[in-house]
Design an enzyme around this catalytic site. Structure first.
Site, PDB file in Angstrom:
ATOM      1  N   ARG A 131      -0.706  -1.287 -18.643  1.00  0.00           N
ATOM      2  CA  ARG A 131      -2.021  -0.406 -18.606  1.00  0.00           C
ATOM      3  C   ARG A 131      -1.883   0.506 -17.773  1.00  0.00           C
ATOM      4  O   ARG A 131      -1.539   0.302 -16.483  1.00  0.00           O
ATOM      5  CB  ARG A 131      -2.992  -1.407 -18.244  1.00  0.00           C
ATOM      6  CG  ARG A 131      -4.651  -0.879 -18.847  1.00  0.00           C
ATOM      7  CD  ARG A 131      -5.312  -1.926 -19.155  1.00  0.00           C
ATOM      8  NE  ARG A 131      -5.214  -2.668 -20.485  1.00  0.00           N
ATOM      9  CZ  ARG A 131      -5.500  -2.065 -21.686  1.00  0.00           C
ATOM     10  NH1 ARG A 131      -6.153  -0.952 -21.671  1.00  0.00           N
ATOM     11  NH2 ARG A 131      -4.980  -2.823 -22.793  1.00  0.00           N
ATOM     12  N   ASP A 173      -4.009  15.632 -24.757  1.00  0.00           N
ATOM     13  CA  ASP A 173      -4.406  14.085 -24.294  1.00  0.00           C
ATOM     14  C   ASP A 173      -3.805  13.538 -25.580  1.00  0.00           C
ATOM     15  O   ASP A 173      -4.184  13.149 -26.686  1.00  0.00           O
ATOM     16  CB  ASP A 173      -5.796  13.823 -24.590  1.00  0.00           C
ATOM     17  CG  ASP A 173      -6.185  12.383 -24.268  1.00  0.00           C
ATOM     18  OD1 ASP A 173      -5.061  11.570 -23.763  1.00  0.00           O
ATOM     19  OD2 ASP A 173      -7.417  12.209 -24.083  1.00  0.00           O
ATOM     20  N   LYS A 183      -0.375   2.057 -24.956  1.00  0.00           N
ATOM     21  CA  LYS A 183      -0.558   1.930 -26.281  1.00  0.00           C
ATOM     22  C   LYS A 183       0.547   1.796 -27.213  1.00  0.00           C
ATOM     23  O   LYS A 183       1.227   0.983 -27.020  1.00  0.00           O
ATOM     24  CB  LYS A 183      -1.422   3.305 -26.752  1.00  0.00           C
ATOM     25  CG  LYS A 183      -2.862   3.000 -26.024  1.00  0.00           C
ATOM     26  CD  LYS A 183      -3.818   4.317 -26.285  1.00  0.00           C
ATOM     27  CE  LYS A 183      -5.022   4.007 -25.593  1.00  0.00           C
ATOM     28  NZ  LYS A 183      -5.822   5.133 -25.898  1.00  0.00           N
ATOM     29  N   THR A 237      -1.324   7.456 -22.045  1.00  0.00           N
ATOM     30  CA  THR A 237      -1.715   6.156 -21.500  1.00  0.00           C
ATOM     31  C   THR A 237      -0.072   5.553 -21.716  1.00  0.00           C
ATOM     32  O   THR A 237       0.891   6.131 -22.420  1.00  0.00           O
ATOM     33  CB  THR A 237      -2.488   5.445 -22.291  1.00  0.00           C
ATOM     34  OG1 THR A 237      -2.193   5.252 -23.914  1.00  0.00           O
ATOM     35  CG2 THR A 237      -3.889   5.762 -22.495  1.00  0.00           C
ATOM     36  N   TYR A 259       0.791  -1.198  -0.067  1.00  0.00           N
ATOM     37  CA  TYR A 259       0.191  -0.145  -0.048  1.00  0.00           C
ATOM     38  C   TYR A 259       0.901   1.127  -0.044  1.00  0.00           C
ATOM     39  O   TYR A 259       1.783   1.104   0.881  1.00  0.00           O
ATOM     40  CB  TYR A 259      -1.094   0.049   1.330  1.00  0.00           C
ATOM     41  CG  TYR A 259      -2.483   0.103   0.750  1.00  0.00           C
ATOM     42  CD1 TYR A 259      -2.785   1.290   0.192  1.00  0.00           C
ATOM     43  CD2 TYR A 259      -3.285  -1.009   0.891  1.00  0.00           C
ATOM     44  CE1 TYR A 259      -4.038   1.441  -0.274  1.00  0.00           C
ATOM     45  CE2 TYR A 259      -4.704  -0.866   0.544  1.00  0.00           C
ATOM     46  CZ  TYR A 259      -4.881   0.387  -0.230  1.00  0.00           C
ATOM     47  OH  TYR A 259      -6.186   0.274  -0.774  1.00  0.00           O
ATOM     48  N   GLU A 274      -0.256   5.073  -0.383  1.00  0.00           N
ATOM     49  CA  GLU A 274      -0.935   6.320  -0.652  1.00  0.00           C
ATOM     50  C   GLU A 274      -0.151   7.612  -0.357  1.00  0.00           C
ATOM     51  O   GLU A 274       0.738   7.505   0.360  1.00  0.00           O
ATOM     52  CB  GLU A 274      -2.178   6.437   0.490  1.00  0.00           C
ATOM     53  CG  GLU A 274      -3.628   5.513  -0.020  1.00  0.00           C
ATOM     54  CD  GLU A 274      -4.346   5.844   1.046  1.00  0.00           C
ATOM     55  OE1 GLU A 274      -5.670   5.334   0.802  1.00  0.00           O
ATOM     56  OE2 GLU A 274      -4.292   6.424   1.993  1.00  0.00           O
TER      57      GLU A 274
HETATM   58  C1  LIG Z   1      -7.310   5.608 -24.927  1.00  0.00           C
HETATM   59  C2  LIG Z   1      -7.330   7.050 -24.746  1.00  0.00           C
HETATM   60  C3  LIG Z   1      -8.063   7.528 -23.358  1.00  0.00           C
HETATM   61  C4  LIG Z   1      -8.042   6.420 -22.374  1.00  0.00           C
HETATM   62  O1  LIG Z   1      -7.460   5.583 -21.914  1.00  0.00           O
HETATM   63  P1  LIG Z   1      -7.893   4.409 -21.006  1.00  0.00           P
HETATM   64  O2  LIG Z   1      -6.638   3.725 -20.326  1.00  0.00           O
HETATM   65  O3  LIG Z   1      -8.773   3.565 -21.762  1.00  0.00           O
HETATM   66  O4  LIG Z   1      -8.887   4.916 -19.925  1.00  0.00           O
HETATM   67  C5  LIG Z   1      -8.109   8.564 -23.340  1.00  0.00           C
HETATM   68  N1  LIG Z   1      -7.904   9.521 -24.439  1.00  0.00           N
HETATM   69  C6  LIG Z   1      -7.476   9.287 -25.492  1.00  0.00           C
HETATM   70  C7  LIG Z   1      -7.346  10.308 -26.770  1.00  0.00           C
HETATM   71  C8  LIG Z   1      -7.477   7.920 -25.909  1.00  0.00           C
HETATM   72  O5  LIG Z   1      -6.980   7.457 -26.755  1.00  0.00           O
END
Ligand SMILES: *Cc1c(COP(=O)(O)O)cnc(C)c1O
Length: 449
Positions: free
Chosen positions: A271, A236, A265, A262, A90, A92
């Site tokens: 993840r 993003d 990807k 993320t 844990y 936090e």
């Molecule tokens: C994949 C993606 C997310 C979200 O990612 P998760 O890990 O599935 O929550 C947010 N914004 C964009 C533009 C994405 O392509």
């Protein structure tokens, strides 16, 4: 650095310079710690039901073509960090300021991850705790917005993500979203329209990012619009961040106030989510992740992110990222030859958005037929009034080792799968066998890195 010989299986405790975190490095070949047991064999003995599912999924992933643009094959090193005793801990809070005891080692893991992330992306500050991309974006919003504030983001029907304003999400119910769109003729972001909407609505935040836009956004144009209209710029970069890490796409870091990403990807890590920002916003961003939106950090994920950032800093990863783009360009060209329509006429990234209506089917039918041939991908919006299309990406197949020479074959089996079952078309089983043959030549877990 004076290294005293480490005891077998122990950790090195040589003093390191004060500033650097003293990361314990295992001796050359430590005996495995009992926590890892016999690895998969333990699961097989303890729970054959779950073990069977895991094996079946690994088999599925490696016997078809994984063209889902958001997916990749994480390395065995990343998987080993994920399946580790760090899940027991844990933690936090943040390194040096935890709500739990015994965090000395996981603190080092988190500092390693944030240090590698800031170095990799040239950012002042990194937060590696978001559990997902969505969690990272929600935290970015919470760091700069108050409930009810206006946000200007890409319309969902043009490739915006759910977290960019879907009324079904927490974001959509908390903030007031205005959508900008793509130019119907070119499929490109209409920057004049973004500027007009920003002048009219005076958003508190401007969001740049998409789930299916195959071109590099003009980050400088977004910055200019944000400055002119007094908005905070949130990028993003969930999709392109891996290409940025490998030097195969421009970086949003010099332009954005906050970058959300993320790690699973193109970046090919576990993840999870990542936030990058300047020192000025570091406190607000950290508080927005914990305690505002999350509890304890997932330390096995944080450690696996550190592994992924380490991998992404290598020349091998830079070569990979460039190959991902070369493959996507070759695949887009080969699909055009097979009769697919290609949104924006091509790609700068790992993403290809394709129109299948010239082949006489709709996207949902095409996706179903492709799935029957073990070719896995998504559908996506192609813009206002346009039919839905297919969204595919080359991150996973490039990790497998497929190169530009194979892209004509990939396009060929895709076209055959879309036509399969229609009068005069090939049999699905025939196409599926070709797909298995192609995938079988490129086993991902033998060619990794
Ligand atoms: C994949 C993606 C997310 C979200 O990612 P998760 O890990 O599935 O929550 C947010 N914004 C964009 C533009 C994405 O392509």
């Amino acid at each position: 650095m004076s290294a005293t010989p480490a005891p077998a299986g122990g950790i090195r405790t040589a003093a390191l310079p004060e500033a650097a975190p003293a990361t314990p490095v295992p001796s050359a070949a430590p005996p495995p710690h009992p926590a890892w047991g016999d690895g998969f064999a333990d699961l097989l003995r303890a729970d054959p039901d779950v073990a069977g599912l895991l094996l079946a999924e690994a088999e599925r992933q490696t016997t078809g073509l994984q063209l889902t643009a958001a997916e990749n094959f994480a390395s065995p090193a990343v998987l080993a960090a994920l399946g580790s005793p760090l899940t027991n801990k844990y933690a936090e809070g943040y390194p040096g300021a935890r709500h739990h005891g015994g965090c000395e080692i996981v603190d080092m893991a988190e500092r390693l991850a944030t240090g590698r992330a800031t170095a990799l992306f040239g950012a002042d500050h990194a937060n590696v705790q978001p559990h997902s991309g969505t969690a990272a974006v929600l935290a970015a919003y919470a760091a700069v917005l108050a409930p009810g504030d206006t946000v200007l983001a890409l319309d969902l029907h043009h490739g915006g993500h759910l977290v960019h304003g879907s009324p079904a999400t927490l974001a959509g119910s908390r903030y007031r979203f205005v959508g900008y769109g793509l130019c119907p003729e070119t499929g490109l972001i209409d920057y004049d329209r973004v500027r007009d909407l920003a002048r009219r609505h005076r958003p508190r935040a401007l969001v740049c990012g998409s789930t299916s836009y195959p071109r590099h956004p003009d980050y400088a144009a977004f910055r200019e619009i944000a400055d002119e209209t007094g908005a905070v710029l949130i990028v993003d970069a969930a999709h392109p961040i891996g290409l940025v890490a490998g030097g195969a796409a421009p970086s949003p870091v010099p332009y954005a106030d906050v970058v959300c990403a993320t790690t699973h990807k193109v970046l090919r890590g576990p993840r999870g989510g990542l936030l990058l920002c300047g020192t000025d916003r570091a406190g607000a961003v950290d508080r927005a992740v914990f305690p505002h939106a999350q509890g304890g950090a997932q330390m096995q994920e944080v450690a696996a992110k550190a592994v992924a950032f380490g991998e992404a800093a290598t020349p091998a990863f830079a070569a990979y990222a460039h190959q991902v783009v070369a493959n996507a360009r070759a695949l887009a060209a080969a699909l055009a030859e097979e009769g697919f329509g290609i949104a924006t006429g091509g790609t700068d990234t790992h993403l290809v958005a394709a129109d299948v209506t010239p082949l006489g089917v709709d996207a949902a039918t095409a996706r179903r037929r492709l799935a029957a041939a073990a070719i896995v991908l998504d559908t996506c919006g192609l813009g206002p009034g346009a039919a839905r299309g297919l969204r595919l990406g080359t991150a996973a197949i490039t990790t497998q080792g497929l190169g530009t020479a194979e892209m004509a074959q990939v396009a060929g089996v895709m076209a055959a799968a879309v036509r399969a079952g229609s009068p005069g078309g090939p049999e699905v089983a025939e196409v599926r066998a070709q797909v298995a043959g192609l995938a079988g030549r490129f086993p991902p877990y033998r060619s990794h890195m």
